[in-house]
Design an enzyme around this catalytic site. Structure first.
Site, PDB file in Angstrom:
ATOM      1  CG  LEU A 113      39.555  43.636  50.309  1.00  0.00           C
ATOM      2  CD1 LEU A 113      38.999  44.473  49.164  1.00  0.00           C
ATOM      3  CD2 LEU A 113      38.933  44.066  51.626  1.00  0.00           C
ATOM      4  CB  THR A 152      34.989  41.254  48.668  1.00  0.00           C
ATOM      5  OG1 THR A 152      35.332  42.608  48.962  1.00  0.00           O
ATOM      6  CG2 THR A 152      36.257  40.395  48.651  1.00  0.00           C
ATOM      7  CG  HIS A 155      36.559  40.688  42.518  1.00  0.00           C
ATOM      8  ND1 HIS A 155      36.970  41.724  41.700  1.00  0.00           N
ATOM      9  CD2 HIS A 155      37.650  39.894  42.671  1.00  0.00           C
ATOM     10  CE1 HIS A 155      38.239  41.552  41.376  1.00  0.00           C
ATOM     11  NE2 HIS A 155      38.684  40.452  41.958  1.00  0.00           N
ATOM     12  CD  GLU A 156      38.165  37.316  45.492  1.00  0.00           C
ATOM     13  OE1 GLU A 156      38.691  36.516  44.695  1.00  0.00           O
ATOM     14  OE2 GLU A 156      38.680  38.416  45.764  1.00  0.00           O
ATOM     15  CG  HIS A 159      38.815  35.928  40.375  1.00  0.00           C
ATOM     16  ND1 HIS A 159      39.319  36.442  39.186  1.00  0.00           N
ATOM     17  CD2 HIS A 159      39.147  36.840  41.332  1.00  0.00           C
ATOM     18  CE1 HIS A 159      39.909  37.612  39.437  1.00  0.00           C
ATOM     19  NE2 HIS A 159      39.810  37.874  40.738  1.00  0.00           N
ATOM     20  CG  HIS A 165      41.872  40.985  38.274  1.00  0.00           C
ATOM     21  ND1 HIS A 165      43.035  40.505  38.829  1.00  0.00           N
ATOM     22  CD2 HIS A 165      40.918  40.890  39.226  1.00  0.00           C
ATOM     23  CE1 HIS A 165      42.783  40.142  40.085  1.00  0.00           C
ATOM     24  NE2 HIS A 165      41.506  40.362  40.350  1.00  0.00           N
ATOM     25  CD1 TRP A 167      45.494  44.878  35.298  1.00  0.00           C
ATOM     26  CD2 TRP A 167      43.529  44.945  36.372  1.00  0.00           C
ATOM     27  NE1 TRP A 167      45.678  44.345  36.562  1.00  0.00           N
ATOM     28  CE2 TRP A 167      44.483  44.381  37.239  1.00  0.00           C
ATOM     29  CE3 TRP A 167      42.206  45.083  36.834  1.00  0.00           C
ATOM     30  CZ2 TRP A 167      44.167  43.952  38.538  1.00  0.00           C
ATOM     31  CZ3 TRP A 167      41.898  44.663  38.116  1.00  0.00           C
ATOM     32  CH2 TRP A 167      42.868  44.095  38.946  1.00  0.00           C
ATOM     33  CG  ASP A 175      38.714  41.021  29.905  1.00  0.00           C
ATOM     34  OD1 ASP A 175      38.760  40.865  28.656  1.00  0.00           O
ATOM     35  OD2 ASP A 175      37.834  41.707  30.464  1.00  0.00           O
ATOM     36  CB  VAL A 177      35.543  39.311  28.601  1.00  0.00           C
ATOM     37  CG1 VAL A 177      34.165  39.938  28.505  1.00  0.00           C
ATOM     38  CG2 VAL A 177      35.539  38.142  29.594  1.00  0.00           C
TER      39      VAL A 177
HETATM   40  N1  ARG Z   1      41.724  42.065  45.770  1.00  0.00           N
HETATM   41  C1  ARG Z   1      40.769  41.024  45.642  1.00  0.00           C
HETATM   42  C2  ARG Z   1      41.040  40.131  44.422  1.00  0.00           C
HETATM   43  O1  ARG Z   1      41.829  40.417  43.571  1.00  0.00           O
HETATM   44  C3  ARG Z   1      39.327  41.504  45.706  1.00  0.00           C
HETATM   45  C4  ARG Z   1      38.977  42.895  45.342  1.00  0.00           C
HETATM   46  C5  ARG Z   1      37.520  43.163  45.639  1.00  0.00           C
HETATM   47  N2  ARG Z   1      37.119  44.537  45.448  1.00  0.00           N
HETATM   48  C6  ARG Z   1      36.031  45.091  46.040  1.00  0.00           C
HETATM   49  N3  ARG Z   1      35.648  46.286  45.755  1.00  0.00           N
HETATM   50  N4  ARG Z   1      35.318  44.437  46.913  1.00  0.00           N
HETATM   51  O2  ARG Z   1      40.493  39.061  44.224  1.00  0.00           O
HETATM   52 ZN    ZN Z   2      40.464  39.479  41.810  1.00  0.00          ZN
HETATM   53 CA    CA Z   3      38.152  42.688  27.109  1.00  0.00          CA
END
Ligand code: ARG
Ligand code: ZN
Ligand code: CA
Length: 243
Positions: A113, A152, A155-156, A159, A165, A167, A175, A177
């Site tokens: 993604l 997505t 999320h990016e 990062h 992440h 976990w 993490d 945090v």
């Molecule tokens: N797999 C990707 C990553 O680790 C993005 C995951 C995004 N998830 C979502 N629900 N859009 O960076």
């Molecule tokens: Zn990620």
């Molecule tokens: Ca934490």
């Protein structure tokens, strides 16, 4: 003056088919999602109340679309090797990465993604990459069913601003945090809102943008995640040139 970071965004669109040359409307829909999610003004923010006390509130990053760069490419599917960021490899070179968030939108191989570069890396490859079918929000675009709300990119960009992440990329990992709970691993799909963590019996924060749940089931950052992101562009931080 109110401490808001006004972040210029360049969207680099690589297309091998006409359909991959996405519309300006699709691009703007993604900028809207970023602005909503980072301001905690997203409509789904209160889908659950479980973690209300740690929800971020307005993170004060404003995404401003500055430019769209488009290029036809012979590459039918890109890998995570940064070719999309190199004009000699069928990609588009980054624009002013010291001061600008570069987003590359291209067709990624397999089910990838997107991916991001953490702070402190090579400037020529700095930014985030999103596969075409997960970029933007809206039923009228050709998006993957479960990844059609633009999360997505949220999320990016997390990062890009140094978030890990939830976990911690290992069993019950860290993490960095301290207002997110321990998770044994990633979650997919749409887990129940009170899923118990096998790490310590806490309730998993599956609705956090830094899990792997479906777009419709992730809708929050925490206060400490916001502080960790803001620290990257504070004076002395690894992204201070963005300010
Ligand atoms: N797999 C990707 C990553 O680790 C993005 C995951 C995004 N998830 C979502 N629900 N859009 O960076
Ligand atoms: Zn990620
Ligand atoms: Ca934490």
């Amino acid at each position: 003056a109110d401490g808001t970071l006004e972040l210029p965004v360049v969207v680099n669109v690589l297309y091998n088919t006409a359909a991959q040359n996405i519309s300006e409307r699709q691009i703007n829909s993604q900028i809207d999602v970023l602005n909503e999610d980072f301001a905690a003004s997203n409509k789904d923010l209160n889908s659950t109340s479980t973690y209300n006390s740690v929800k971020s509130g307005d993170i004060k990053i404003k995404f401003v679309l500055q430019q769209i760069v488009r290029k036809s490419t012979p590459i039918t599917a890109f890998y995570t090797d940064n070719a999309m960021k190199n004009s000699k490899r069928g990609g588009i070179d980054a624009t002013s990465p010291e001061t600008t968030l570069n987003i590359w939108v291209c067709n990624m191989v397999g089910g990838i993604l997107g991916y991001a570069q953490f702070p402190g890396g090579n400037k020529a490859t700095d930014g985030v990459v999103i596969t075409t079918r997960a970029f933007g929000r809206g039923r009228s675009y050709d998006l993957y069913t479960d990844f059609d709300l633009g999360r997505t990119t949220t999320h990016e960009v997390g990062h890009y601003f140094n978030l890990r992440h939830i976990w911690g990329d290992r069993k019950c990992g860290n993490d960095y945090v301290d207002d997110t709970p321990l998770h044994p691993t990633y979650n997919f799909g749409c887990p129940p809102a009170n899923k118990i963590s096998t790490c310590d019996g806490s309730i998993e924060m599956t609705m956090n943008y830094m899990d792997y749940t479906d777009d419709a089931c992730m809708y929050m950052f925490t206060q400490k995640q916001a502080l960790r992101m803001q620290a990257t562009y504070a004076l002395g931080g690894p992204r201070e040139t963005l300010r």
